[in-house]
Motif scaffolding. Sequence first.
Motif, PDB file in Angstrom:
ATOM      1  N   GLU A  19       0.854  -1.187   0.000  1.00  0.00           N
ATOM      2  CA  GLU A  19       0.000   0.000   0.000  1.00  0.00           C
ATOM      3  C   GLU A  19       0.891   1.237   0.000  1.00  0.00           C
ATOM      4  OE1 GLU A  19      -4.084  -0.241   2.006  1.00  0.00           O
ATOM      5  OE2 GLU A  19      -2.914   1.010   3.374  1.00  0.00           O
ATOM      6  N   TYR A  20       0.517   2.225  -0.826  1.00  0.00           N
ATOM      7  CA  TYR A  20       1.309   3.439  -1.010  1.00  0.00           C
ATOM      8  C   TYR A  20       0.363   4.629  -0.882  1.00  0.00           C
ATOM      9  CZ  TYR A  20       4.122   6.837  -3.745  1.00  0.00           C
ATOM     10  OH  TYR A  20       4.800   7.940  -4.189  1.00  0.00           O
ATOM     11  N   TRP A  21       0.579   5.440   0.153  1.00  0.00           N
ATOM     12  CA  TRP A  21      -0.253   6.622   0.373  1.00  0.00           C
ATOM     13  C   TRP A  21       0.512   7.864  -0.067  1.00  0.00           C
ATOM     14  CZ3 TRP A  21      -3.342   6.603   5.615  1.00  0.00           C
ATOM     15  CH2 TRP A  21      -4.090   5.425   5.713  1.00  0.00           C
ATOM     16  N   VAL A  22      -0.125   8.698  -0.866  1.00  0.00           N
ATOM     17  CA  VAL A  22       0.460   9.960  -1.305  1.00  0.00           C
ATOM     18  C   VAL A  22      -0.391  11.099  -0.737  1.00  0.00           C
ATOM     19  CG1 VAL A  22       1.114  11.406  -3.255  1.00  0.00           C
ATOM     20  CG2 VAL A  22       1.341   8.914  -3.429  1.00  0.00           C
ATOM     21  N   ILE A  23       0.221  11.899   0.117  1.00  0.00           N
ATOM     22  CA  ILE A  23      -0.485  13.009   0.758  1.00  0.00           C
ATOM     23  C   ILE A  23      -0.003  14.324   0.164  1.00  0.00           C
ATOM     24  CG2 ILE A  23      -0.921  14.215   2.929  1.00  0.00           C
ATOM     25  CD1 ILE A  23      -0.489  11.571   4.381  1.00  0.00           C
ATOM     26  N   HIS A  24      -0.955  15.148  -0.284  1.00  0.00           N
ATOM     27  CA  HIS A  24      -0.644  16.489  -0.794  1.00  0.00           C
ATOM     28  C   HIS A  24      -1.108  17.488   0.263  1.00  0.00           C
ATOM     29  CE1 HIS A  24       0.065  19.835  -3.338  1.00  0.00           C
ATOM     30  NE2 HIS A  24       0.136  19.138  -4.457  1.00  0.00           N
ATOM     31  N   PRO A  25      -0.199  17.941   1.141  1.00  0.00           N
ATOM     32  CA  PRO A  25      -0.626  18.767   2.276  1.00  0.00           C
ATOM     33  C   PRO A  25      -1.188  20.123   1.889  1.00  0.00           C
ATOM     34  CG  PRO A  25       1.771  18.683   2.162  1.00  0.00           C
ATOM     35  CD  PRO A  25       1.251  17.699   1.156  1.00  0.00           C
ATOM     36  N   ASN A  26      -0.699  20.705   0.804  1.00  0.00           N
ATOM     37  CA  ASN A  26      -1.206  22.025   0.401  1.00  0.00           C
ATOM     38  C   ASN A  26      -2.594  21.950  -0.219  1.00  0.00           C
ATOM     39  OD1 ASN A  26       2.077  22.314  -0.053  1.00  0.00           O
ATOM     40  ND2 ASN A  26       1.112  24.103   0.871  1.00  0.00           N
ATOM     41  N   GLU A  27      -2.893  20.809  -0.834  1.00  0.00           N
ATOM     42  CA  GLU A  27      -4.232  20.631  -1.407  1.00  0.00           C
ATOM     43  C   GLU A  27      -5.148  19.853  -0.477  1.00  0.00           C
ATOM     44  OE1 GLU A  27      -3.967  18.922  -5.286  1.00  0.00           O
ATOM     45  OE2 GLU A  27      -2.760  20.575  -6.101  1.00  0.00           O
ATOM     46  N   CYS A  28      -4.600  19.412   0.660  1.00  0.00           N
ATOM     47  CA  CYS A  28      -5.370  18.671   1.666  1.00  0.00           C
ATOM     48  C   CYS A  28      -6.013  17.419   1.075  1.00  0.00           C
ATOM     49  CB  CYS A  28      -6.447  19.564   2.291  1.00  0.00           C
ATOM     50  SG  CYS A  28      -5.805  21.078   3.013  1.00  0.00           S
ATOM     51  N   THR A  29      -5.212  16.619   0.367  1.00  0.00           N
ATOM     52  CA  THR A  29      -5.736  15.393  -0.243  1.00  0.00           C
ATOM     53  C   THR A  29      -4.839  14.203   0.071  1.00  0.00           C
ATOM     54  OG1 THR A  29      -4.540  15.763  -2.336  1.00  0.00           O
ATOM     55  CG2 THR A  29      -6.792  16.656  -2.156  1.00  0.00           C
ATOM     56  N   LEU A  30      -5.436  13.021  -0.018  1.00  0.00           N
ATOM     57  CA  LEU A  30      -4.709  11.768   0.168  1.00  0.00           C
ATOM     58  C   LEU A  30      -5.200  10.783  -0.890  1.00  0.00           C
ATOM     59  CD1 LEU A  30      -4.072   9.901   3.523  1.00  0.00           C
ATOM     60  CD2 LEU A  30      -4.698   8.669   1.470  1.00  0.00           C
ATOM     61  N   LEU A  31      -4.257  10.137  -1.549  1.00  0.00           N
ATOM     62  CA  LEU A  31      -4.567   9.123  -2.560  1.00  0.00           C
ATOM     63  C   LEU A  31      -3.923   7.821  -2.129  1.00  0.00           C
ATOM     64  CD1 LEU A  31      -5.885   8.667  -5.366  1.00  0.00           C
ATOM     65  CD2 LEU A  31      -3.681   9.247  -6.385  1.00  0.00           C
ATOM     66  N   VAL A  32      -4.677   6.739  -2.172  1.00  0.00           N
ATOM     67  CA  VAL A  32      -4.182   5.429  -1.749  1.00  0.00           C
ATOM     68  C   VAL A  32      -4.031   4.522  -2.968  1.00  0.00           C
ATOM     69  CG1 VAL A  32      -4.654   3.367  -0.381  1.00  0.00           C
ATOM     70  CG2 VAL A  32      -5.284   5.627   0.516  1.00  0.00           C
ATOM     71  N   TYR A  33      -2.842   3.944  -3.106  1.00  0.00           N
ATOM     72  CA  TYR A  33      -2.607   2.926  -4.130  1.00  0.00           C
ATOM     73  C   TYR A  33      -2.490   1.579  -3.423  1.00  0.00           C
ATOM     74  CZ  TYR A  33      -1.406   6.797  -7.256  1.00  0.00           C
ATOM     75  OH  TYR A  33      -1.435   7.943  -8.002  1.00  0.00           O
ATOM     76  N   THR A  34      -3.320   0.627  -3.824  1.00  0.00           N
ATOM     77  CA  THR A  34      -3.325  -0.703  -3.223  1.00  0.00           C
ATOM     78  C   THR A  34      -2.846  -1.716  -4.252  1.00  0.00           C
ATOM     79  OG1 THR A  34      -5.218  -0.070  -1.847  1.00  0.00           O
ATOM     80  CG2 THR A  34      -4.736  -2.421  -2.031  1.00  0.00           C
ATOM     81  N   LEU A  35      -1.889  -2.558  -3.859  1.00  0.00           N
ATOM     82  CA  LEU A  35      -1.330  -3.534  -4.785  1.00  0.00           C
ATOM     83  C   LEU A  35      -2.283  -4.722  -4.939  1.00  0.00           C
ATOM     84  CD1 LEU A  35       1.383  -3.794  -6.358  1.00  0.00           C
ATOM     85  CD2 LEU A  35       2.139  -5.341  -4.537  1.00  0.00           C
ATOM     86  N   ILE A  36      -2.746  -4.929  -6.182  1.00  0.00           N
ATOM     87  CA  ILE A  36      -3.648  -6.028  -6.492  1.00  0.00           C
ATOM     88  C   ILE A  36      -3.093  -6.772  -7.704  1.00  0.00           C
ATOM     89  CG2 ILE A  36      -5.992  -6.677  -7.190  1.00  0.00           C
ATOM     90  CD1 ILE A  36      -6.993  -4.135  -5.822  1.00  0.00           C
ATOM     91  N   ASN A  37      -2.740  -8.035  -7.485  1.00  0.00           N
ATOM     92  CA  ASN A  37      -2.161  -8.852  -8.566  1.00  0.00           C
ATOM     93  C   ASN A  37      -0.961  -8.176  -9.224  1.00  0.00           C
ATOM     94  OD1 ASN A  37      -4.126 -10.895  -8.224  1.00  0.00           O
ATOM     95  ND2 ASN A  37      -5.571  -9.762  -9.517  1.00  0.00           N
ATOM     96  N   GLY A  38      -0.111  -7.561  -8.395  1.00  0.00           N
ATOM     97  CA  GLY A  38       1.125  -6.975  -8.890  1.00  0.00           C
ATOM     98  C   GLY A  38       1.006  -5.595  -9.474  1.00  0.00           C
ATOM     99  N   ARG A  39      -0.203  -5.018  -9.480  1.00  0.00           N
ATOM    100  CA  ARG A  39      -0.404  -3.674 -10.046  1.00  0.00           C
ATOM    101  C   ARG A  39      -1.150  -2.812  -9.038  1.00  0.00           C
ATOM    102  NH1 ARG A  39       2.618  -2.635 -14.332  1.00  0.00           N
ATOM    103  NH2 ARG A  39       1.088  -1.103 -15.068  1.00  0.00           N
ATOM    104  N   TYR A  40      -0.854  -1.512  -9.057  1.00  0.00           N
ATOM    105  CA  TYR A  40      -1.526  -0.599  -8.135  1.00  0.00           C
ATOM    106  C   TYR A  40      -2.907  -0.207  -8.638  1.00  0.00           C
ATOM    107  CZ  TYR A  40       2.304   0.320  -4.865  1.00  0.00           C
ATOM    108  OH  TYR A  40       3.262   0.208  -3.890  1.00  0.00           O
TER     109      TYR A  40
END
Length: 202
Positions: A149-170
């Motif tokens: 699992e890879y979380w990308v947080i953009h603090p200035n835009e107040c957003t969070l995007l989660v990438y979850t690994l499924i069958n080798g792909r996010y």
Amino acid sequence: MDDHDTRNKVEEPFSEYGNYTYADYLTWRIDEMVELIRGKVFRQAAAPGVIHQRVAGNVFVELSNHLRGKKCEVFIAPFDVRLTLKSKRNEDIDTVVQPDICVICDARKIDEAGCLGAPDLVVEVLSPGNNKKELQHKYEVYEESGVKEYWVIHPNECTLLVYTLINGRYDASKIFTHGDMVSSKAVEGFVLNLEELFSDCL
């Protein structure tokens, strides 16, 4: 590190056009933070800003509190993560990154040098100037090395995007923001309250 090791270190030994391994990385004596991604050196553009530090610190505290007494362990940068695809030999490792935060549930991956292998969860907090590195280069090496699992947080835009690994792909989540509660699939039971996390956002 003893005095003998320090004398053997080399000042500014790398070039942006070079191709290096973790064995090379270990010989460098530099004050700035650098990462090695597929053999290429990436310098930290600048010291993280206040918002970045607040957000990263708050996420670390939440994870640390949640994991107290559990088998998983959370680390905050600077902390070397050596990502391996083939051999675990220093001469064969060409990617060494320092995620803002990472959670490792397999204690065998942790040694005195940091983490050898893919963490279960990586959290990166974007700063001006490092967006391309996080969103393209690190995305690719985290995916191919098996970071669950890879979380990308953009603090200035107040957003969070989660990438979850499924069958080798996010697989990407929707964009989370104020008012959302974000659950981790890689860290059992962990839920992050974004209303609290982004309370200092501009």
